[in-house]
Enzyme design. Structure first.
Site: not given
Ligand SMILES: NC(=O)c1ccc[n+]([C@@H]2O[C@H](COP(=O)([O-])OP(=O)(O)OC[C@H]3O[C@@H](n4cnc5c(N)ncnc54)[C@H](O)[C@@H]3O)[C@@H](O)[C@H]2O)c1
Ligand SMILES: [Zn+2]
Length: 388
Positions: A134, A156, A198, A240, A250, A254, A258, A261, A265, A278
């Site tokens: 929990r 999030k 971003e 942010k 949101e 907030r 987007n 986005h 998306h 993305h």
């Molecule tokens: N929670 C939120 O508010 C929020 C906001 C935006 C995006 N997201 C989520 O984030 C995700 C995308 O995140 P991302 O863009 O970081 O992608 P990711 O986590 O897939 O990482 C991208 C790639 O980079 C590699 N990598 C990571 N760090 C590295 C480093 N230092 N050196 C070498 N390789 C490295 C990873 O192994 C992966 O292959 C999505 O699932 C999205 O939905 C969440």
């Molecule tokens: Zn984004």
């Protein structure tokens, strides 16, 4: 200590339900243990006997394990849990497997989880921490630029369903975020650029100073010059943090996060998440939203030109060859369209944004078509994304 000369920027995230620091700087990773203990006074984190878990991916661990483990006792390292890369692993079944592994390793309610990776590791780790027994404490150590400037901040967490991305999740804030910019040294250039969109967004919607800095220092930022990238990460996090501090759930402000986005998306969905990262999809979405803003007069021609020029400075953006109606279909299914009302974020000058609630299908369609005309002529389509 050899690391103590380096300055670290601290941004405090304060919401109705949480109050925690985001540290941005160099050499945070090799000093992590001490830094976790330093926040122990308030939270109890890092106290003796507390079990520590680190969730990461095999690729990141193979690059950074030595630095990560440097500050931990050699005879008592944290227990490592692994998550393979790719959105297909950001699923409930992964969370169940990880929870079983934690239980087997005798995790309890006082255990601390460190999410050490990009946004996927952060979202899964945060969600695991939100529901394990929990709810346990966790810390974010984001390793991609996107995770440092965006996903690690704001609470999030969640996983994907077959029906769509991030459809199961919860708000669960970390105890702290350590954004070590040295980690970006090994990040592939395309991932870096995608994350920077971003930050471009942050400048456009709320921080004219960041916008101007990103115009002036593109070369330094793209080559990850420490001072330049540190400023960009800290300014994006600050933006942010302020927005989330005002509107955690949101319901109002907030939503401006987007910007880019709605169509971003839709582009990702229409290309089945296989062509664009993305941030790249959001960049094309920002182009479309800016053109809509121009038509409505929320930005002048000169401002729209500056915005598009800044977006392209962090390119190249991959070409998009899609019919506009595929995009519009996908946008209509977006979960952000509450009760059929289409909200669209438009830039308002440079450094501000407005939420338009009355965007018609025609307006959206002509903004999408106008953007797609440019996007068709961009560089050759990127090769399909292949997960390592
Ligand atoms: N929670 C939120 O508010 C929020 C906001 C935006 C995006 N997201 C989520 O984030 C995700 C995308 O995140 P991302 O863009 O970081 O992608 P990711 O986590 O897939 O990482 C991208 C790639 O980079 C590699 N990598 C990571 N760090 C590295 C480093 N230092 N050196 C070498 N390789 C490295 C990873 O192994 C992966 O292959 C999505 O699932 C999205 O939905 C969440
Ligand atoms: Zn984004």
């Amino acid at each position: 200590m050899r690391y103590d000369n380096l300055s670290v920027r601290t941004i405090q995230v304060k919401t109705g339900s949480a109050d925690y620091p985001v540290f941005v700087g160099r050499e945070l990773l090799p000093t992590l243990r001490r830094r976790i203990s330093a926040i122990a006074g308030k939270t109890g984190a890092g106290k003796t006997g507390q079990r520590l878990f680190v969730l990461t991916s095999p690729a990141i661990w193979s690059l950074w394990a030595d630095a990560f483990l440097e500050s931990f006792p050699h005879d008592d390292p944290p227990t490592t849990l692994f998550l393979d890369p790719g959105e297909e692993h950001k699923r409930l079944r992964t969370v169940e497997r990880l929870a079983e592994q934690m239980a087997e390793a005798r995790a309890d309610r006082s255990s601390l989880l460190v999410a050490f990776g990009g946004g996927i590791v952060g979202d899964v780790g945060g969600f695991l921490a939100a529901i394990f027994m929990r709810g346990i404490d966790y810390i974010q150590v984001p390793t991609t630029l996107l995770a440092q400037v965006d996903s690690s901040v704001g609470g999030k967490t969640g996983v994907n369903l077959q029906a769509g991305k991030n459809l199961v999740g919860s708000f669960h804030h970390p105890l702290a975020v350590f954004a070590d910019i040295d980690l970006l040294q090994t990040l592939p250039a395309r991932e870096l650029r995608a994350g920077l969109f971003e930050s471009v967004k942050a400048g456009i919607i709320r921080d004219p100073k960041l916008f101007a800095f990103m115009e002036r220092r593109a070369e330094a930022i793209l080559s990850c010059e420490p001072k330049a990238i540190e400023y960009v990460v800290a300014a994006s996090v600050k933006m942010k943090a302020e927005v989330v501090g005002i509107d955690e759930m949101e319901s109002g402000l907030r939503m401006i996060l987007n910007y880019g986005h709605t169509l971003g998306h839709a582009i990702e969905a229409a290309t089945r998440y296989k062509q664009l990262l993305h941030g790249e999809a959001v960049a094309w979405g920002m182009v479309a939203a800016t053109r809509l803003g121009l038509r409505r007069g929320t930005v002048s021609q000169a401002e729209a030109d500056r915005i598009e020029k800044l977006i392209h400075a962090y390119g190249p953006l991959p070409a998009l060859r899609l019919p506009a109606n595929r995009l519009l279909d996908a946008a209509t299914r977006d979960k952000k369209n509450r009760a059929g009302v289409r909200r669209f974020i438009l830039p308002s000058g440079i450094g501000d944004a407005v939420v338009a609630k009355d965007v018609t299908d025609d307006e959206m369609s002509s903004a999408a078509e106008s953007m797609l005309r440019t996007a068709r002529l961009a560089a050759e389509p990127a090769p399909a994304l292949v997960e390592a």
